[in-house]
Design a protein around this motif. Structure first.
Motif, short mmCIF file in Angstrom:
data_model
loop_
_atom_site.label_atom_id
_atom_site.label_comp_id
_atom_site.label_asym_id
_atom_site.label_seq_id
_atom_site.Cartn_x
_atom_site.Cartn_y
_atom_site.Cartn_z
N TYR A 126 0.90 -1.16 0.00
CA TYR A 126 0.00 0.00 0.00
C TYR A 126 0.94 1.20 0.00
CZ TYR A 126 -4.09 -2.82 1.47
OH TYR A 126 -5.12 -3.71 1.56
N PHE A 154 4.22 0.97 1.94
CA PHE A 154 4.09 -0.03 3.01
C PHE A 154 3.95 -1.44 2.43
CE2 PHE A 154 1.14 -2.26 6.03
CZ PHE A 154 2.11 -2.48 7.01
N VAL A 174 2.81 -4.76 2.58
CA VAL A 174 1.80 -5.40 3.43
C VAL A 174 1.79 -6.92 3.32
CG1 VAL A 174 -0.02 -4.95 1.72
CG2 VAL A 174 -0.65 -5.40 4.08
N PRO A 180 -2.33 -11.51 14.40
CA PRO A 180 -2.70 -10.24 15.03
C PRO A 180 -3.32 -9.25 14.06
CG PRO A 180 -0.31 -10.54 15.03
CD PRO A 180 -0.89 -11.79 14.49
N SER A 181 -4.01 -8.29 14.61
CA SER A 181 -4.62 -7.23 13.82
C SER A 181 -3.53 -6.50 13.04
CB SER A 181 -5.33 -6.29 14.79
OG SER A 181 -5.88 -5.23 14.09
N GLY A 182 -3.79 -6.25 11.77
CA GLY A 182 -2.81 -5.53 10.94
C GLY A 182 -1.77 -6.43 10.28
N SER A 183 -1.91 -7.77 10.45
CA SER A 183 -0.88 -8.66 9.89
C SER A 183 -1.07 -8.93 8.40
CB SER A 183 -0.85 -9.97 10.68
OG SER A 183 -2.12 -10.58 10.70
N GLY A 184 -2.21 -8.51 7.84
CA GLY A 184 -2.41 -8.67 6.39
C GLY A 184 -3.42 -9.75 6.01
N LYS A 185 -4.17 -10.26 6.96
CA LYS A 185 -5.12 -11.34 6.70
C LYS A 185 -6.21 -10.91 5.72
CE LYS A 185 -6.35 -11.59 11.04
NZ LYS A 185 -5.60 -10.41 11.56
N SER A 186 -6.82 -9.75 6.01
CA SER A 186 -7.88 -9.26 5.11
C SER A 186 -7.32 -8.96 3.73
CB SER A 186 -8.52 -7.98 5.66
OG SER A 186 -9.17 -8.24 6.88
N THR A 187 -6.16 -8.34 3.70
CA THR A 187 -5.56 -8.00 2.41
C THR A 187 -5.31 -9.27 1.59
OG1 THR A 187 -4.52 -6.08 3.44
CG2 THR A 187 -3.67 -6.76 1.31
P1 ADP Z 1 -5.65 -7.70 9.20
O1 ADP Z 1 -6.85 -8.11 8.40
O2 ADP Z 1 -4.71 -8.82 9.50
O3 ADP Z 1 -6.01 -6.94 10.43
P2 ADP Z 1 -5.19 -5.87 6.99
O4 ADP Z 1 -4.97 -6.73 5.80
O5 ADP Z 1 -6.51 -5.24 7.13
O6 ADP Z 1 -4.79 -6.70 8.31
O7 ADP Z 1 -4.11 -4.72 7.02
C1 ADP Z 1 -2.73 -4.97 6.97
C2 ADP Z 1 -1.98 -3.65 7.06
O8 ADP Z 1 -2.25 -2.87 5.90
C3 ADP Z 1 -2.39 -2.79 8.23
O9 ADP Z 1 -1.23 -2.14 8.72
C4 ADP Z 1 -3.33 -1.79 7.65
O10 ADP Z 1 -3.30 -0.58 8.36
C5 ADP Z 1 -2.79 -1.63 6.24
N1 ADP Z 1 -3.87 -1.33 5.27
C6 ADP Z 1 -4.99 -2.04 5.08
N2 ADP Z 1 -5.73 -1.53 4.08
C7 ADP Z 1 -5.05 -0.44 3.62
C8 ADP Z 1 -5.29 0.52 2.60
N3 ADP Z 1 -6.37 0.45 1.82
N4 ADP Z 1 -4.37 1.48 2.44
C9 ADP Z 1 -3.26 1.56 3.21
N5 ADP Z 1 -2.97 0.67 4.18
C10 ADP Z 1 -3.85 -0.32 4.40
#
Ligand code: ADP
Ligand code: MG
Length: 258
Positions: free
Chosen positions: A29, A32, A34, A53-60
């Protein structure tokens, strides 16, 4: 917990056919980084639980699999199609890959039945009567056929999430992705949603589920993956994963959530 979640581990339906192949995938991103050098092979019928953990990239990661996010390096091949900028492919992927979100994402101004028939009518080109019949079949499967004419706001969170699952299934997807499907729910509603997901696993659906519900992971997962800071740190079958986590980061994480 009673019944479904306390069953012995569900028999795996995994075949040798690869349905998702991710190779050396990287995503940023902006500046960053990710997702880092992600490799992941998923076979048809396999059930993968992703935690971390939260922010580890699971959703991404799971958003990359149905092309809601673009990756910059490496390959993602889903159902034989390499993800990229080709719009026709995107349409195919979105039809074959269902996604269930934490916050249900139902259309609030449409009835439950309209929520369920929209995709099949417009994307699958189903007739209205066939779409209604399909919708009712899946509403029965998630045990809320009596809610068909209500609006999402009139349902509990657990019921809304079951509608969201039914809506995805109406598209007859080959793969289902779940992004923390129970984390927005009150505790007493978590089980009704997990039970529906256990039933779905039992039908042989290929599933990738981001969740911290470890009882669920033990029941259905063929493999549990632990992510931290954009890496897949550890992956194993649930027994080994929970009994003998290898990495310190995994041990630390599990000690916090179990
Ligand atoms: P998780 O689902 O594990 O909590 P995410 O995949 O949501 O993690 O996010 C991983 C990292 O990417 C986090 O640091 C988050 O802040 C960052 N992030 C997520 N979406 C975006 C975006 N659209 N733009 C910039 N950074 C993002
Ligand atoms: Mg997330």
């Amino acid at each position: 917990m009673t019944n479904k979640l306390s069953q012995a581990h569900l028999k795996s339906a995994a075949s040798t056919e690869v349905i998702i192949e991710i190779e050396k995938m990287n995503k940023w991103y902006g500046a960053f980084h990710v997702l880092k050098d992600i490799d992941l092979t998923v076979h048809k019928g396999e059930r993968i639980v992703v935690c971390g953990p939260s922010g580890s990239g699971k959703s991404t990661l799971i958003r990359c699999i149905n092309a809601l996010e673009e990756h910059q390096e490496g390959d993602i091949i889903v159902d034989g199609i390499k993800l990229g900028k080709n719009l026709k492919n995107l349409e195919h992927i979105r039809t074959e890959v269902g996604m269930v979100f934490q916050n249900f994402n139902l259309f609030p101004h449409m009835s439950i039945l309209e929520n369920l028939t929209l995709g099949p009518i417009w994307t699958r080109k189903m007739s209205k009567s066939e779409a209604i019949e399909t919708a009712m079949t899946y509403l029965e499967r998630v045990k809320i056929p009596e809610q068909a004419d209500k609006y999402p706001g009139q349902l509990s969170g657990g019921q809304q999430q079951r509608v969201a699952i039914a809506r995805s299934l109406c598209m007859n997807p080959k793969i289902m992705l779940f992004d923390e499907p129970t984390s927005a729910l009150d505790p007493e509603m978590i089980k009704e949603v997990l039970d529906v997901m256990v039933d779905l696993a039992d039908t042989g659906m290929t599933m990738i589920v981001v969740t911290h519900e470890m009882g669920f992971a033990r029941t259905i997962a063929d493999e549990v993956i632990f992510m931290d800071a954009g890496d897949i740190v550890e992956r194993n079958n649930p027994e080994a994963f929970f009994e003998n986590p290898e990495h310190e980061r995994t041990q630390q994480f599990l000690s916090q959530i179990l």
